[in-house]
Design a protein around this motif. Structure first.
Motif, short mmCIF file in Angstrom:
data_model
loop_
_atom_site.label_atom_id
_atom_site.label_comp_id
_atom_site.label_asym_id
_atom_site.label_seq_id
_atom_site.Cartn_x
_atom_site.Cartn_y
_atom_site.Cartn_z
N TYR A 57 0.84 -1.19 0.00
CA TYR A 57 0.00 0.00 0.00
C TYR A 57 0.88 1.24 0.00
O TYR A 57 2.04 1.20 -0.37
N GLY A 58 0.35 2.36 0.41
CA GLY A 58 1.10 3.59 0.54
C GLY A 58 0.54 4.36 1.71
O GLY A 58 -0.44 3.95 2.33
N ASP A 59 1.14 5.50 2.04
CA ASP A 59 0.64 6.31 3.13
C ASP A 59 1.09 7.74 2.91
O ASP A 59 2.15 7.99 2.33
N GLU A 60 0.27 8.68 3.36
CA GLU A 60 0.60 10.08 3.18
C GLU A 60 1.88 10.43 3.93
O GLU A 60 2.14 9.94 5.02
N GLY A 61 2.68 11.28 3.31
CA GLY A 61 3.92 11.71 3.93
C GLY A 61 5.05 10.71 3.83
O GLY A 61 6.12 10.93 4.40
N LEU A 62 4.83 9.62 3.09
CA LEU A 62 5.84 8.56 3.01
C LEU A 62 6.16 8.19 1.56
O LEU A 62 6.34 7.02 1.24
N CYS A 63 6.23 9.19 0.70
CA CYS A 63 6.50 8.92 -0.72
C CYS A 63 7.80 8.15 -0.92
O CYS A 63 7.84 7.13 -1.60
N ALA A 64 8.88 8.67 -0.35
CA ALA A 64 10.18 8.03 -0.55
C ALA A 64 10.22 6.66 0.10
O ALA A 64 10.70 5.68 -0.50
N TYR A 65 9.74 6.56 1.33
CA TYR A 65 9.76 5.29 2.05
C TYR A 65 8.93 4.24 1.33
O TYR A 65 9.37 3.11 1.11
N SER A 66 7.72 4.62 0.94
CA SER A 66 6.85 3.67 0.25
C SER A 66 7.44 3.23 -1.08
O SER A 66 7.41 2.04 -1.42
N ALA A 67 8.01 4.16 -1.83
CA ALA A 67 8.65 3.80 -3.10
C ALA A 67 9.78 2.81 -2.88
O ALA A 67 9.93 1.83 -3.61
N SER A 68 10.60 3.07 -1.85
CA SER A 68 11.73 2.18 -1.58
C SER A 68 11.27 0.79 -1.16
O SER A 68 11.85 -0.22 -1.57
N LYS A 69 10.20 0.72 -0.38
CA LYS A 69 9.75 -0.57 0.12
C LYS A 69 8.96 -1.35 -0.94
O LYS A 69 9.01 -2.59 -0.96
N HIS A 70 8.26 -0.66 -1.83
CA HIS A 70 7.70 -1.35 -3.00
C HIS A 70 8.82 -2.00 -3.80
O HIS A 70 8.72 -3.15 -4.24
N ALA A 71 9.90 -1.24 -3.99
CA ALA A 71 11.03 -1.73 -4.78
C ALA A 71 11.72 -2.91 -4.11
O ALA A 71 12.16 -3.85 -4.79
N VAL A 72 11.84 -2.89 -2.79
CA VAL A 72 12.46 -4.00 -2.07
C VAL A 72 11.67 -5.29 -2.29
O VAL A 72 12.25 -6.36 -2.49
N LEU A 73 10.35 -5.20 -2.27
CA LEU A 73 9.53 -6.39 -2.50
C LEU A 73 9.74 -6.91 -3.92
O LEU A 73 9.92 -8.11 -4.13
N GLY A 74 9.75 -6.01 -4.90
CA GLY A 74 10.00 -6.43 -6.28
C GLY A 74 11.38 -7.02 -6.46
O GLY A 74 11.56 -8.04 -7.16
N LEU A 75 12.38 -6.40 -5.84
CA LEU A 75 13.74 -6.92 -5.89
C LEU A 75 13.81 -8.33 -5.32
O LEU A 75 14.44 -9.23 -5.90
N THR A 76 13.14 -8.54 -4.20
CA THR A 76 13.16 -9.84 -3.54
C THR A 76 12.56 -10.92 -4.44
O THR A 76 13.08 -12.04 -4.53
#
Length: 237
Positions: free
Chosen positions: A132-151
């Motif tokens: 998902y995502g959350d307000e105020g967490l653009c960079a964090y959410s983008a990085s964690k989406h990418a970590v899941l895809g990387l995994t």
């Protein structure tokens, strides 16, 4: 504690506090030899892992110390709230460097050792914001989406060598990284405590116990996906 990781050799980053410290302690309690790293603190290897050669040096030192490597758990991460407007490039890049690029580099450098072992384990730390995502967490959410895809991609590529890769996705966990937000916004703590059917924030040990399972032989056929560890909070998203 069991000794189900007896003889295993693990690298854990972000190990000076929070989830990383709990993971290192749990793996060691289960019998693993653990080489720890962080940007500061009482660890085996002190370095900023966003440096271009830091993970190369980390893997080399861990291998020299332990005589092999078969578990990698990159726990180092950063997150603070930043509204989209005023969210400057430097901050966005720093979050990606710590939460994603350093993870990629560590796994890349460790891959040959894990393949040689034939039953290697990679457990990355994502977030419910990996889905998902959350307000105020653009960079964090983008990085964690990418970590899941990387995994998922790592699981596909290294699976033929007996290596599994999974992504633990914590919900709201009470750690030194999240404490400032919870202290500054008590309503934020109350929201997450109420959102989870288990009616509490998570503890670092809640994540560490799941990581230990995924590193064990019990999880030998688990690979290529994310696992929410959130007290059931996301069933109400």
């Amino acid at each position: 504690m069991s000794m189900r990781l007896q003889g295993r050799k693990a690298v854990v980053t972000g190990a000076a506090s929070g989830i990383g410290a709990a993971v290192a302690a749990r793996l060691a309690a289960d019998g693993a030899q653990v080489f720890t790293a962080d940007i500061q603190g009482e660890v085996d290897f002190v370095a900023d892992l966003t440096g271009t050669d830091a993970n190369t040096r980390l893997v080399a030192k861990a291998n020299a110390r332990m005589g092999g490597l078969d578990i990698v758990v990159p726990c180092a991460g950063i997150s603070t709230f930043h509204p989209l407007e005023g969210h400057d490039d430097a901050y966005f890049q720093r979050v990606l460097d710590v939460n994603l690029i350093a993870v990629f580099r560590l796994v890349r450098e460790a891959a040959a050792h894990l393949k040689a072992h034939g039953a290697g384990r990679i457990v990355t730390i994502g977030s419910t914001t990996s889905t998902y995502g959350d307000e105020g967490l653009c960079a964090y959410s983008a990085s964690k989406h990418a970590v899941l895809g990387l995994t998922k991609s790592i699981a596909a590529e290294l699976g033929p060598f007996g290596v599994t890769a999974t992504c633990v996705q914590p919900g709201a966990i009470d750690t030194p990284m999240t404490a400032p937000a919870f202290d500054q916004m008590p309503e934020y703590r109350t929201f997450w405590e109420g959102k989870a059917p288990l009616r509490r924030l998570g503890k670092p040990e809640d994540i560490a116990d799941v990581v230990a399972f995924l590193c064990s032989e019990d999880a030998r056929f688990v690979s290529g996906h994310g696992l929410w560890v959130d007290g059931g909070a996301m069933v109400r998203h």
